[in-house]
Scaffold this motif. Structure first.
Motif, PDB file in Angstrom:
ATOM      1  N   GLU A 152       0.831  -1.201   0.000  1.00 33.75           N
ATOM      2  CA  GLU A 152       0.000   0.000   0.000  1.00 33.75           C
ATOM      3  C   GLU A 152       0.875   1.265   0.000  1.00 33.75           C
ATOM      4  O   GLU A 152       0.630   2.216  -0.752  1.00 33.75           O
ATOM      5  N   THR A 153       1.896   1.277   0.827  1.00 32.92           N
ATOM      6  CA  THR A 153       2.816   2.414   0.907  1.00 32.92           C
ATOM      7  C   THR A 153       3.556   2.611  -0.409  1.00 32.92           C
ATOM      8  O   THR A 153       3.691   3.741  -0.902  1.00 32.92           O
ATOM      9  N   GLN A 154       4.022   1.534  -0.986  1.00 30.22           N
ATOM     10  CA  GLN A 154       4.754   1.622  -2.251  1.00 30.22           C
ATOM     11  C   GLN A 154       3.858   2.112  -3.382  1.00 30.22           C
ATOM     12  O   GLN A 154       4.311   2.856  -4.264  1.00 30.22           O
ATOM     13  N   MET A 155       2.597   1.739  -3.349  1.00 30.64           N
ATOM     14  CA  MET A 155       1.657   2.212  -4.373  1.00 30.64           C
ATOM     15  C   MET A 155       1.414   3.718  -4.234  1.00 30.64           C
ATOM     16  O   MET A 155       1.258   4.414  -5.239  1.00 30.64           O
ATOM     17  N   ILE A 156       1.378   4.212  -3.019  1.00 26.15           N
ATOM     18  CA  ILE A 156       1.231   5.652  -2.793  1.00 26.15           C
ATOM     19  C   ILE A 156       2.429   6.386  -3.391  1.00 26.15           C
ATOM     20  O   ILE A 156       2.277   7.415  -4.055  1.00 26.15           O
ATOM     21  N   LEU A 157       3.620   5.816  -3.182  1.00 21.57           N
ATOM     22  CA  LEU A 157       4.820   6.407  -3.770  1.00 21.57           C
ATOM     23  C   LEU A 157       4.762   6.382  -5.297  1.00 21.57           C
ATOM     24  O   LEU A 157       5.126   7.365  -5.950  1.00 21.57           O
ATOM     25  N   ALA A 158       4.320   5.273  -5.857  1.00 20.70           N
ATOM     26  CA  ALA A 158       4.231   5.163  -7.320  1.00 20.70           C
ATOM     27  C   ALA A 158       3.311   6.236  -7.893  1.00 20.70           C
ATOM     28  O   ALA A 158       3.618   6.840  -8.928  1.00 20.70           O
ATOM     29  N   GLU A 159       2.222   6.500  -7.223  1.00 21.08           N
ATOM     30  CA  GLU A 159       1.323   7.564  -7.688  1.00 21.08           C
ATOM     31  C   GLU A 159       1.986   8.932  -7.517  1.00 21.08           C
ATOM     32  O   GLU A 159       1.921   9.779  -8.413  1.00 21.08           O
ATOM     33  N   ALA A 160       2.645   9.150  -6.389  1.00 19.51           N
ATOM     34  CA  ALA A 160       3.309  10.437  -6.128  1.00 19.51           C
ATOM     35  C   ALA A 160       4.398  10.717  -7.164  1.00 19.51           C
ATOM     36  O   ALA A 160       4.607  11.870  -7.553  1.00 19.51           O
ATOM     37  N   PHE A 161       5.082   9.666  -7.619  1.00 17.15           N
ATOM     38  CA  PHE A 161       6.135   9.822  -8.616  1.00 17.15           C
ATOM     39  C   PHE A 161       5.580   9.913 -10.037  1.00 17.15           C
ATOM     40  O   PHE A 161       6.327  10.116 -10.982  1.00 17.15           O
ATOM     41  N   GLY A 162       4.261   9.725 -10.170  1.00 17.41           N
ATOM     42  CA  GLY A 162       3.631   9.815 -11.479  1.00 17.41           C
ATOM     43  C   GLY A 162       3.739   8.562 -12.326  1.00 17.41           C
ATOM     44  O   GLY A 162       3.535   8.595 -13.540  1.00 17.41           O
ATOM     45  N   TYR A 163       4.032   7.428 -11.693  1.00 17.03           N
ATOM     46  CA  TYR A 163       4.152   6.170 -12.432  1.00 17.03           C
ATOM     47  C   TYR A 163       2.800   5.543 -12.725  1.00 17.03           C
ATOM     48  O   TYR A 163       2.682   4.714 -13.621  1.00 17.03           O
ATOM     49  N   VAL A 164       1.793   5.904 -11.940  1.00 22.34           N
ATOM     50  CA  VAL A 164       0.419   5.453 -12.169  1.00 22.34           C
ATOM     51  C   VAL A 164      -0.505   6.654 -12.024  1.00 22.34           C
ATOM     52  O   VAL A 164      -0.192   7.608 -11.318  1.00 22.34           O
ATOM     53  N   GLN A 223      -5.723   4.520 -11.701  1.00 22.14           N
ATOM     54  CA  GLN A 223      -5.044   3.232 -11.575  1.00 22.14           C
ATOM     55  C   GLN A 223      -4.738   2.941 -10.103  1.00 22.14           C
ATOM     56  O   GLN A 223      -4.926   1.819  -9.633  1.00 22.14           O
ATOM     57  N   HIS A 224      -4.261   3.969  -9.414  1.00 26.91           N
ATOM     58  CA  HIS A 224      -3.946   3.802  -7.995  1.00 26.91           C
ATOM     59  C   HIS A 224      -5.200   3.415  -7.207  1.00 26.91           C
ATOM     60  O   HIS A 224      -5.149   2.519  -6.359  1.00 26.91           O
ATOM     61  N   GLN A 225      -6.320   4.063  -7.490  1.00 21.43           N
ATOM     62  CA  GLN A 225      -7.559   3.778  -6.759  1.00 21.43           C
ATOM     63  C   GLN A 225      -7.990   2.323  -6.950  1.00 21.43           C
ATOM     64  O   GLN A 225      -8.406   1.669  -5.987  1.00 21.43           O
ATOM     65  N   LYS A 226      -7.854   1.818  -8.164  1.00 18.25           N
ATOM     66  CA  LYS A 226      -8.232   0.421  -8.436  1.00 18.25           C
ATOM     67  C   LYS A 226      -7.345  -0.540  -7.642  1.00 18.25           C
ATOM     68  O   LYS A 226      -7.840  -1.483  -7.009  1.00 18.25           O
ATOM     69  N   LEU A 227      -6.043  -0.281  -7.649  1.00 21.88           N
ATOM     70  CA  LEU A 227      -5.117  -1.131  -6.906  1.00 21.88           C
ATOM     71  C   LEU A 227      -5.332  -0.999  -5.405  1.00 21.88           C
ATOM     72  O   LEU A 227      -5.311  -1.993  -4.677  1.00 21.88           O
ATOM     73  N   ALA A 228      -5.538   0.235  -4.953  1.00 27.55           N
ATOM     74  CA  ALA A 228      -5.739   0.476  -3.524  1.00 27.55           C
ATOM     75  C   ALA A 228      -6.980  -0.253  -3.013  1.00 27.55           C
ATOM     76  O   ALA A 228      -6.978  -0.782  -1.895  1.00 27.55           O
ATOM     77  N   GLN A 229      -8.028  -0.289  -3.804  1.00 29.57           N
ATOM     78  CA  GLN A 229      -9.244  -0.992  -3.392  1.00 29.57           C
ATOM     79  C   GLN A 229      -8.994  -2.489  -3.269  1.00 29.57           C
ATOM     80  O   GLN A 229      -9.467  -3.133  -2.330  1.00 29.57           O
ATOM     81  N   GLN A 230      -8.210  -3.035  -4.191  1.00 25.36           N
ATOM     82  CA  GLN A 230      -7.892  -4.465  -4.141  1.00 25.36           C
ATOM     83  C   GLN A 230      -7.042  -4.771  -2.906  1.00 25.36           C
ATOM     84  O   GLN A 230      -7.263  -5.767  -2.224  1.00 25.36           O
TER      85      GLN A 230
END
Length: 109
Positions: free
Chosen positions: A71-83, A87-94
């Motif tokens: 979850e933390t790494q996905m937040i970083l990926a969104e912050a860096f503009g990689y997703v 896309q982040h919301q879909k992954l975060a829900q899963q």
């Protein structure tokens, strides 16, 4: 086991998403996020193969920890503009769904 199936789907979604990260992230966040995603269903499976509920619960807790790491790494990926935010919301829900299911199973054991 439903939680294992959901965790497997999560790992698949994460791998598909991280494949689009910049090449320079191959050994950075991309590698880290993929390892965390794979760790969740792997620990569920390993725990299920153990001989006791106590051991199973311990592996479920490890899987839960990996889900929070992811979850933390996905937040970083969104912050860096990689997703994208979508896309982040879909992954975060899963991830959230898997976390809830893991917590429920841990409490049941």
């Amino acid at each position: 086991m439903r939680v294992w199936k959901e965790a497997m789907e999560l790992a698949k979604l994460v791998y598909e998403s991280s494949a689009l990260y910049p090449l320079e992230e191959k050994y950075g966040l991309r590698s880290q996020i993929n390892r965390a995603a794979v760790s969740v269903p792997s620990n569920i499976a390993e725990g299920a193969g153990r001989g006791s509920n106590k051991e199973f619960a311990q592996f479920l807790k490890i899987a839960l920890g990996s889900a929070f790491e992811l979850e933390t790494q996905m937040i970083l990926a969104e912050a860096f503009g990689y997703v994208t935010a979508s896309q982040h919301q879909k992954l975060a829900q899963q991830v959230f769904n898997v976390q809830i299911m893991l917590n429920g199973l841990i409490n049941k054991l």
